[in-house]
Design a protein around this motif. Sequence first.
Motif, PDB file in Angstrom:
ATOM      1  N   ALA A 359       0.996  -1.070  -0.008  1.00 47.63           N
ATOM      2  CA  ALA A 359       0.009  -0.120  -0.030  1.00 47.63           C
ATOM      3  C   ALA A 359       0.879   1.293  -0.019  1.00 47.63           C
ATOM      4  CB  ALA A 359      -1.054   0.114   1.108  1.00 47.63           C
ATOM      5  N   TYR A 360       1.734   1.317   0.900  1.00 45.02           N
ATOM      6  CA  TYR A 360       2.788   2.533   0.914  1.00 45.02           C
ATOM      7  C   TYR A 360       3.748   2.640  -0.281  1.00 45.02           C
ATOM      8  CZ  TYR A 360       1.509   2.312   5.984  1.00 45.02           C
ATOM      9  OH  TYR A 360       0.890   2.310   7.375  1.00 45.02           O
ATOM     10  N   LEU A 361       3.880   1.530  -0.718  1.00 34.76           N
ATOM     11  CA  LEU A 361       5.008   1.770  -2.054  1.00 34.76           C
ATOM     12  C   LEU A 361       3.957   2.024  -3.426  1.00 34.76           C
ATOM     13  CD1 LEU A 361       7.485   1.104  -3.375  1.00 34.76           C
ATOM     14  CD2 LEU A 361       6.879  -1.322  -3.734  1.00 34.76           C
ATOM     15  N   SER A 362       2.840   1.503  -3.590  1.00 36.82           N
ATOM     16  CA  SER A 362       2.056   2.165  -4.611  1.00 36.82           C
ATOM     17  C   SER A 362       1.445   3.315  -4.617  1.00 36.82           C
ATOM     18  CB  SER A 362       0.823   0.854  -4.763  1.00 36.82           C
ATOM     19  OG  SER A 362      -0.032   0.779  -3.715  1.00 36.82           O
ATOM     20  N   LYS A 363       0.993   3.631  -3.297  1.00 38.68           N
ATOM     21  CA  LYS A 363       0.589   4.965  -2.985  1.00 38.68           C
ATOM     22  C   LYS A 363       1.460   6.044  -3.239  1.00 38.68           C
ATOM     23  CE  LYS A 363      -1.944   5.989   0.810  1.00 38.68           C
ATOM     24  NZ  LYS A 363      -2.401   6.096   2.062  1.00 38.68           N
ATOM     25  N   ASN A 364       2.635   5.731  -2.864  1.00 37.69           N
ATOM     26  CA  ASN A 364       3.774   6.783  -3.180  1.00 37.69           C
ATOM     27  C   ASN A 364       4.101   6.771  -4.617  1.00 37.69           C
ATOM     28  OD1 ASN A 364       5.051   8.304  -0.605  1.00 37.69           O
ATOM     29  ND2 ASN A 364       4.441   6.252   0.131  1.00 37.69           N
ATOM     30  N   LEU A 365       4.356   5.641  -5.184  1.00 41.85           N
ATOM     31  CA  LEU A 365       4.509   5.916  -6.662  1.00 41.85           C
ATOM     32  C   LEU A 365       3.465   6.409  -7.422  1.00 41.85           C
ATOM     33  CD1 LEU A 365       5.924   2.159  -7.063  1.00 41.85           C
ATOM     34  CD2 LEU A 365       7.410   4.461  -7.486  1.00 41.85           C
ATOM     35  N   PHE A 366       2.190   6.317  -7.010  1.00 42.16           N
ATOM     36  CA  PHE A 366       1.104   7.023  -7.666  1.00 42.16           C
ATOM     37  C   PHE A 366       1.086   8.346  -7.521  1.00 42.16           C
ATOM     38  CE2 PHE A 366      -2.931   9.311  -7.253  1.00 42.16           C
ATOM     39  CZ  PHE A 366      -3.629   8.761  -8.180  1.00 42.16           C
ATOM     40  N   TRP A 367       1.670   8.892  -6.355  1.00 41.27           N
ATOM     41  CA  TRP A 367       1.723  10.479  -6.323  1.00 41.27           C
ATOM     42  C   TRP A 367       2.789  11.102  -7.094  1.00 41.27           C
ATOM     43  CZ3 TRP A 367       1.513   9.878  -0.277  1.00 41.27           C
ATOM     44  CH2 TRP A 367       0.215   9.740   0.347  1.00 41.27           C
ATOM     45  N   TRP A 368       3.911  10.306  -7.103  1.00 46.34           N
ATOM     46  CA  TRP A 368       5.081  10.673  -7.973  1.00 46.34           C
ATOM     47  C   TRP A 368       4.559  10.703  -9.624  1.00 46.34           C
ATOM     48  CZ3 TRP A 368       9.356  13.252  -6.708  1.00 46.34           C
ATOM     49  CH2 TRP A 368       9.833  13.103  -5.542  1.00 46.34           C
ATOM     50  N   CYS A 369       3.827   9.825  -9.852  1.00 46.50           N
ATOM     51  CA  CYS A 369       3.406   9.489 -11.431  1.00 46.50           C
ATOM     52  C   CYS A 369       2.407  10.391 -11.617  1.00 46.50           C
ATOM     53  CB  CYS A 369       3.221   8.151 -11.705  1.00 46.50           C
ATOM     54  SG  CYS A 369       4.687   7.035 -11.653  1.00 46.50           S
ATOM     55  N   ALA A 370       1.496  10.893 -10.743  1.00 43.75           N
ATOM     56  CA  ALA A 370       0.197  11.701 -11.056  1.00 43.75           C
ATOM     57  C   ALA A 370       0.700  13.165 -10.825  1.00 43.75           C
ATOM     58  CB  ALA A 370      -0.883  11.309  -9.912  1.00 43.75           C
ATOM     59  N   VAL A 371       1.460  13.599 -10.027  1.00 42.37           N
ATOM     60  CA  VAL A 371       1.767  14.936  -9.723  1.00 42.37           C
ATOM     61  C   VAL A 371       2.795  15.574 -10.556  1.00 42.37           C
ATOM     62  CG1 VAL A 371       2.605  16.716  -7.892  1.00 42.37           C
ATOM     63  CG2 VAL A 371       0.605  14.838  -7.297  1.00 42.37           C
ATOM     64  N   LEU A 372       3.716  14.620 -10.877  1.00 40.78           N
ATOM     65  CA  LEU A 372       5.037  14.898 -11.571  1.00 40.78           C
ATOM     66  C   LEU A 372       5.503  16.230 -11.146  1.00 40.78           C
ATOM     67  CD1 LEU A 372       3.766  13.776 -15.228  1.00 40.78           C
ATOM     68  CD2 LEU A 372       5.595  12.594 -13.684  1.00 40.78           C
ATOM     69  N   PRO A 373       5.789  16.261  -9.828  1.00 41.84           N
ATOM     70  CA  PRO A 373       6.104  17.786  -8.980  1.00 41.84           C
ATOM     71  C   PRO A 373       7.279  18.551  -9.602  1.00 41.84           C
ATOM     72  CG  PRO A 373       7.161  15.689  -7.970  1.00 41.84           C
ATOM     73  CD  PRO A 373       6.378  15.262  -9.052  1.00 41.84           C
ATOM     74  N   MET A 374       7.825  18.144 -10.591  1.00 43.28           N
ATOM     75  CA  MET A 374       8.928  19.053 -11.195  1.00 43.28           C
ATOM     76  C   MET A 374       8.466  19.594 -12.451  1.00 43.28           C
ATOM     77  SD  MET A 374       8.956  15.712 -12.019  1.00 43.28           S
ATOM     78  CE  MET A 374      10.122  15.035 -10.654  1.00 43.28           C
ATOM     79  N   PHE A 375       7.246  19.286 -13.140  1.00 50.91           N
ATOM     80  CA  PHE A 375       6.582  20.032 -14.062  1.00 50.91           C
ATOM     81  C   PHE A 375       5.648  20.885 -13.599  1.00 50.91           C
ATOM     82  CE2 PHE A 375       8.345  15.951 -15.639  1.00 50.91           C
ATOM     83  CZ  PHE A 375       8.888  16.306 -16.764  1.00 50.91           C
ATOM     84  N   VAL A 376       5.992  22.202 -13.636  1.00 51.05           N
ATOM     85  CA  VAL A 376       5.095  23.409 -13.065  1.00 51.05           C
ATOM     86  C   VAL A 376       4.688  24.300 -14.197  1.00 51.05           C
ATOM     87  CG1 VAL A 376       6.075  23.215 -10.545  1.00 51.05           C
ATOM     88  CG2 VAL A 376       7.365  24.831 -12.217  1.00 51.05           C
ATOM     89  N   THR A 377       3.424  24.803 -13.800  1.00 45.49           N
ATOM     90  CA  THR A 377       3.162  25.965 -14.907  1.00 45.49           C
ATOM     91  C   THR A 377       3.927  27.261 -14.474  1.00 45.49           C
ATOM     92  OG1 THR A 377       1.240  26.576 -13.413  1.00 45.49           O
ATOM     93  CG2 THR A 377       0.974  24.691 -14.926  1.00 45.49           C
TER      94      THR A 377
END
Length: 456
Positions: A359-377
Amino acid sequence: MTTRPAPSGPRPSSDVSAAIGLTGVAGLAVWVCVCHFWPEIADALNAPGPRARLVGPYAALLGLVITALPMVLWSVLIDKVHLRPSTGIDWSLRRPIAAIFDISVTKLAGLWATWALIAALYCLCRWYWSSPYLIAMEVLSALALPLFVLSIPYVFWLDRRLVESRDACWHFGAVLIGREAADRSQVWIHLRAWAVKGFFTAFMISIVPGGFTNLVAPDWSVMAASPAGLAAILVTLMFVLDEQVGTVGYVLTMKPLDAQIRSANPYVAGWLAALLCYPPFQIMGAGRPIFYTAGTDGDDNWARVLGGFEALQWGWAGLLVVLTAIYAWATVAFGIRFSNLTYRGVLTNGPYAFTRHPAYLSKNLFWWCAVLPMFVTTGSFTDMVRNTFFLGVVSAIYFWRARTEEKHLLAEDPKYVAYWHWMEANGLITAPLARLGRALNARRPGVQSASAAPSS
């Protein structure tokens, strides 16, 4: 902790069968379809009433019952969990009521005092009287009197059959009444268990209606026409499965179902790591210290970043759905035993055959893949760095949670110790990470190569 020789035998058996959670999913799936297609069903049956999808909070709460019922029936009729020695029940016992009367009264005093304490905390803590907690307070208030009345025959009925009737609840009651000596360590076990149940049950009930509405209300055919829409509705489905099955787990902490809380995490670090992830203590999100979506579209940022690349969008949507499916599977695999911060048996099947913390592994991978935090407007390099850094902090907190949970379980059950070592040697995800950790530790001065590496 040091590693043992790689276990060559089979993976330790799970205390929960895979079928239990799947029956709950089946029941919930039927109910979700009924609620979504209710206008068509009502027309076909010529039923009275409005032709609208059933999206209200009571439809969502009824979903909990429909999810729980098949899981309970499978647990009792097929798996026969009520006959396991770990329940602490000997069904051949039929003690006379006179023999257990004082014990049961003492236990009821402890139970009612616990409920009164939880109710007082609900009243004092203001966040329970604003959205979204109001529905939880409404439900728990309505259940208070029935539970009070039903607890009397239940406790007497159970005490006649328990091998040891003087459990942790009895010890708390004994402290309050003062007639018999009580074990203070058992009192703390009781209070920690009910602190978990009181805090998380209210939280889980509060989030069930919102997720259910978000799943049932939209037009699924419209959502499925785009990768972002399809991902949104399927991800919502996975979170609803997690919320519904997880809530059932908090409610059904009962010995006859072998789902009792045997112990709650005794370590302060474990509680701190967990509570930081939940309101009102949550430190992640907008306006909170750990904010990792500045200048992005949040969990939908991936759709913006990949806009114009339709094939890639469909593939990325599939990845996000798979990650949330693993997350939901990790909850469903618990059946009626899901709970934070507690030991309620050892789970080794399903996604737990590949990693100890799916759960922790998949949840955190989801956040990284969904947010893509380095790509900002905003085009701001500062926002890129801050987002990436703080999402890394979030992942570190979940790693910390995993380690505190392992510390608790390793101290509780030899089966979990065996499972821990089996996964270090054989887990599809855990074993390679463990080998990498040992290799890195071997290069560090003063660190023995046999030391166990943290792994997922």
